[in-house]
Write an enzyme that holds these catalytic residues in place. Structure first.
Site, PDB file in Angstrom:
ATOM      1  N   HIS A 182      -7.272  22.044  29.608  1.00  0.00           N
ATOM      2  CA  HIS A 182      -6.999  23.429  29.246  1.00  0.00           C
ATOM      3  C   HIS A 182      -8.274  24.252  29.399  1.00  0.00           C
ATOM      4  O   HIS A 182      -9.299  23.939  28.783  1.00  0.00           O
ATOM      5  CB  HIS A 182      -6.459  23.514  27.825  1.00  0.00           C
ATOM      6  CG  HIS A 182      -5.079  22.971  27.681  1.00  0.00           C
ATOM      7  ND1 HIS A 182      -4.639  22.321  26.547  1.00  0.00           N
ATOM      8  CD2 HIS A 182      -4.020  22.977  28.545  1.00  0.00           C
ATOM      9  CE1 HIS A 182      -3.377  21.960  26.717  1.00  0.00           C
ATOM     10  NE2 HIS A 182      -2.990  22.336  27.912  1.00  0.00           N
ATOM     11  N   ALA A 183      -8.195  25.300  30.184  1.00  0.00           N
ATOM     12  CA  ALA A 183      -9.387  26.000  30.663  1.00  0.00           C
ATOM     13  C   ALA A 183     -10.216  26.627  29.550  1.00  0.00           C
ATOM     14  O   ALA A 183     -11.448  26.624  29.602  1.00  0.00           O
ATOM     15  CB  ALA A 183      -8.966  27.076  31.668  1.00  0.00           C
ATOM     16  N   ARG A 237      -5.434  29.425  29.893  1.00  0.00           N
ATOM     17  CA  ARG A 237      -5.211  28.022  29.523  1.00  0.00           C
ATOM     18  C   ARG A 237      -4.867  27.129  30.716  1.00  0.00           C
ATOM     19  O   ARG A 237      -5.239  25.957  30.756  1.00  0.00           O
ATOM     20  CB  ARG A 237      -4.065  27.985  28.504  1.00  0.00           C
ATOM     21  CG  ARG A 237      -3.501  26.627  28.146  1.00  0.00           C
ATOM     22  CD  ARG A 237      -2.311  26.838  27.206  1.00  0.00           C
ATOM     23  NE  ARG A 237      -1.484  25.650  27.029  1.00  0.00           N
ATOM     24  CZ  ARG A 237      -1.564  24.820  25.989  1.00  0.00           C
ATOM     25  NH1 ARG A 237      -2.466  25.032  25.050  1.00  0.00           N
ATOM     26  NH2 ARG A 237      -0.746  23.789  25.886  1.00  0.00           N
ATOM     27  N   ASN A 253      -1.316  19.885  30.999  1.00  0.00           N
ATOM     28  CA  ASN A 253      -0.982  18.869  30.003  1.00  0.00           C
ATOM     29  C   ASN A 253       0.507  18.851  29.645  1.00  0.00           C
ATOM     30  O   ASN A 253       0.908  18.287  28.637  1.00  0.00           O
ATOM     31  CB  ASN A 253      -1.825  19.052  28.730  1.00  0.00           C
ATOM     32  CG  ASN A 253      -2.078  17.735  28.021  1.00  0.00           C
ATOM     33  OD1 ASN A 253      -2.290  16.712  28.661  1.00  0.00           O
ATOM     34  ND2 ASN A 253      -2.041  17.760  26.697  1.00  0.00           N
ATOM     35  N   TYR A 308      -8.385  23.164  19.665  1.00  0.00           N
ATOM     36  CA  TYR A 308      -9.210  22.786  18.527  1.00  0.00           C
ATOM     37  C   TYR A 308      -8.310  22.280  17.426  1.00  0.00           C
ATOM     38  O   TYR A 308      -7.076  22.309  17.552  1.00  0.00           O
ATOM     39  CB  TYR A 308     -10.017  24.007  18.031  1.00  0.00           C
ATOM     40  CG  TYR A 308      -9.169  25.129  17.473  1.00  0.00           C
ATOM     41  CD1 TYR A 308      -8.847  25.164  16.114  1.00  0.00           C
ATOM     42  CD2 TYR A 308      -8.644  26.134  18.287  1.00  0.00           C
ATOM     43  CE1 TYR A 308      -8.074  26.166  15.596  1.00  0.00           C
ATOM     44  CE2 TYR A 308      -7.859  27.132  17.776  1.00  0.00           C
ATOM     45  CZ  TYR A 308      -7.577  27.148  16.429  1.00  0.00           C
ATOM     46  OH  TYR A 308      -6.775  28.135  15.915  1.00  0.00           O
ATOM     47  N   TYR A 358       3.358  18.752  16.991  1.00  0.00           N
ATOM     48  CA  TYR A 358       4.682  19.109  17.476  1.00  0.00           C
ATOM     49  C   TYR A 358       4.966  18.276  18.715  1.00  0.00           C
ATOM     50  O   TYR A 358       4.055  17.717  19.337  1.00  0.00           O
ATOM     51  CB  TYR A 358       4.741  20.601  17.835  1.00  0.00           C
ATOM     52  CG  TYR A 358       3.526  21.080  18.602  1.00  0.00           C
ATOM     53  CD1 TYR A 358       3.370  20.798  19.967  1.00  0.00           C
ATOM     54  CD2 TYR A 358       2.510  21.787  17.964  1.00  0.00           C
ATOM     55  CE1 TYR A 358       2.240  21.204  20.656  1.00  0.00           C
ATOM     56  CE2 TYR A 358       1.380  22.197  18.658  1.00  0.00           C
ATOM     57  CZ  TYR A 358       1.265  21.908  20.003  1.00  0.00           C
ATOM     58  OH  TYR A 358       0.142  22.301  20.694  1.00  0.00           O
ATOM     59  N   GLU A 381      -9.038  16.503  19.384  1.00  0.00           N
ATOM     60  CA  GLU A 381      -9.103  17.963  19.275  1.00  0.00           C
ATOM     61  C   GLU A 381     -10.334  18.321  18.448  1.00  0.00           C
ATOM     62  O   GLU A 381     -10.374  18.082  17.242  1.00  0.00           O
ATOM     63  CB  GLU A 381      -7.844  18.513  18.613  1.00  0.00           C
ATOM     64  CG  GLU A 381      -6.560  18.266  19.390  1.00  0.00           C
ATOM     65  CD  GLU A 381      -6.267  19.363  20.399  1.00  0.00           C
ATOM     66  OE1 GLU A 381      -7.088  20.297  20.528  1.00  0.00           O
ATOM     67  OE2 GLU A 381      -5.208  19.273  21.052  1.00  0.00           O
TER      68      GLU A 381
END
Length: 418
Positions: A182-183, A237, A253, A308, A358, A381
């Site tokens: 994720h950018a 992202r 992802n 995060y 989730y 994360e």
């Protein structure tokens, strides 16, 4: 020469326009019951709201970014259901401009120094990261090698670095680490670089981690998206391959071919969680797939760095069910969480992705475990900084050092088990 190139890149980047995020607000929302949590889950499906964090636990607040035109309606809806919220940032644009200027200044200071191409006082561009990998291969040729694993959609070199103890033995077990799927998760890239720094440049202190294992590290999975966050849209992202004339990029992802698209991924091409037109539609995910499959039998630990939320997550991401060997993975993750808690007091939540956060199918961790057969597969994360995805440059060193404590403990546990 490498530093001169990076300096030219930096100075040219200053003039590039950036999406300003003026007036964007960041909200923290505290839920008191299952109804309120379900309300937020339903709101998260609205593409106009960017939920940074949506934990399953009632004890943890959710965080969301809302653009100016949607704020009145958003606040009205929360008030209607008496949901408690606070405004973390009244104007994200102001803080992002300050952070951009600070990062550029820190990078300039590093480029003027006599050290390596990277430091842990700034977030570095993709070319600078690749230059650092090449510097290490030149400095430690018996222990470090760098390969161009392939190219991104925009033809950037995606490099891996392999770090060994230099004994010349082949066929060792492998720990594979990646970052930057994720950018916008810049601290993840920095975390991977710090692992590389420790293994290559602080070898004496970490030789035990390389005795029977080689490490293969891919510090920037998604370089096109990462560069775009530096030059245009900080909170981008996805990847950058066009889908339609108006919508770019796929959530890498959600793009892996393991229960692809079943849950937690969008079919809408403009969505931040767009699953892709097909599984493995992106050159970046194809490349990572091939690297993982190429380590079949040798790959024992797959670790992917994100931000995060202070989580150590493991399969499955597509279902709340647990794999039969979940206790083995949990033991490794718990070792990392315990080491961090002991060293810094920071608490990490450990558990399966679906049960802690989730359900989201098509992730690299599920693929590494379910298809590439890495017996331990974990998503780490890292902590939030700033409003979440934008730690200050002054936070980098402490964040990556803390992350290394956990990674080192997990790696040690893996070397003991396999």
């Amino acid at each position: 020469m490498l530093k001169l190139f990076a300096l030219v890149l930096l100075l040219s980047g200053v003039a590039l326009a950036a999406d300003h995020y003026d007036g964007y607000k960041i909200y923290d929302i505290n839920t008191r019951n299952a109804f309120e949590k379900q309300l937020l889950l339903r709101l998260s499906s609205n593409e106009e709201y960017d939920f940074f964090d949506l934990p399953r636990s009632l004890d943890a607040p959710s965080r969301v970014m809302v653009k100016p035109g949607d704020q009145e309606g958003f606040e009205h809806l929360l008030a209607k259901y008496n949901v408690d919220f606070s405004v973390l940032s009244e104007d994200l644009g102001v803080s992002l401009r300050q952070e951009r200027e600070d990062n550029q200044n820190q990078r300039l200071m590093n480029l003027r120094s006599a050290g390596r191409s990277i430091s842990f006082t700034a977030f570095h561009r993709h070319a600078e990261i690749n230059a650092y990998l090449d510097e290490l291969a030149a400095a430690y040729p018996s222990r470090v090698s760098v390969q161009v694993a392939g190219k991104s959609y925009e033809k950037r070199d995606i490099k891996t670095i392999t770090i060994t103890n230099g004994d010349g033995k082949t066929g060792k077990n492998v720990i594979f680490l990646d970052a930057g799927i994720h950018a916008r998760e810049w601290i993840a890239h920095a975390g991977a670089l710090y692992v590389i720094h420790q293994l290559a440049e602080n070898y004496a202190a970490n030789a035990n981690l390389l005795k029977n294992f080689d490490w293969v590290i891919l510090p920037v999975v998604n370089p096109d998206g990462y560069e775009y966050t530096h030059t245009s849209t900080r909170m981008w992202r996805k990847t950058r391959k066009p889908i339609t004339s108006a919508c770019y990029g796929t959530d890498a992802n959600r793009n892996f071919d393991f229960h692809w698209g079943e849950v937690g991924a969008s079919s809408y091409s403009c969505s931040d969680t767009f699953k892709g037109e097909t599984a493995f539609s992106e050159p970046e995910t194809q490349l990572l797939r091939d690297l993982l499959l190429g380590l079949s039998g040798r790959g024992k630990f797959y670790l992917t760095l994100h931000s995060y939320g202070n989580y150590l997550l493991y399969p499955w991401g597509y279902t709340s069910a647990l794999p039969s060997s979940w206790r083995d993975i949990d033991e490794v993750a718990q070792a990392g969480a315990a080491a961090i808690k002991s060293a810094t007091g920071t608490k990490y939540t450990v558990g399966s992705s679906t049960n802690v956060l989730y359900a989201a199918a098509g992730g690299s961790d599920d693929y590494a475990f379910g298809v590439a057969k890495f017996p331990v597969s974990i998503t780490m994360e890292l902590p939030a900084g700033g409003t979440g995805f934008n730690p200050s440059t002054s936070q980098i060193q402490s964040f990556v050092a803390e992350t290394w404590v956990g990674i080192k403990a997990m790696a040690q546990k893996v070397t003991e088990k396999y």
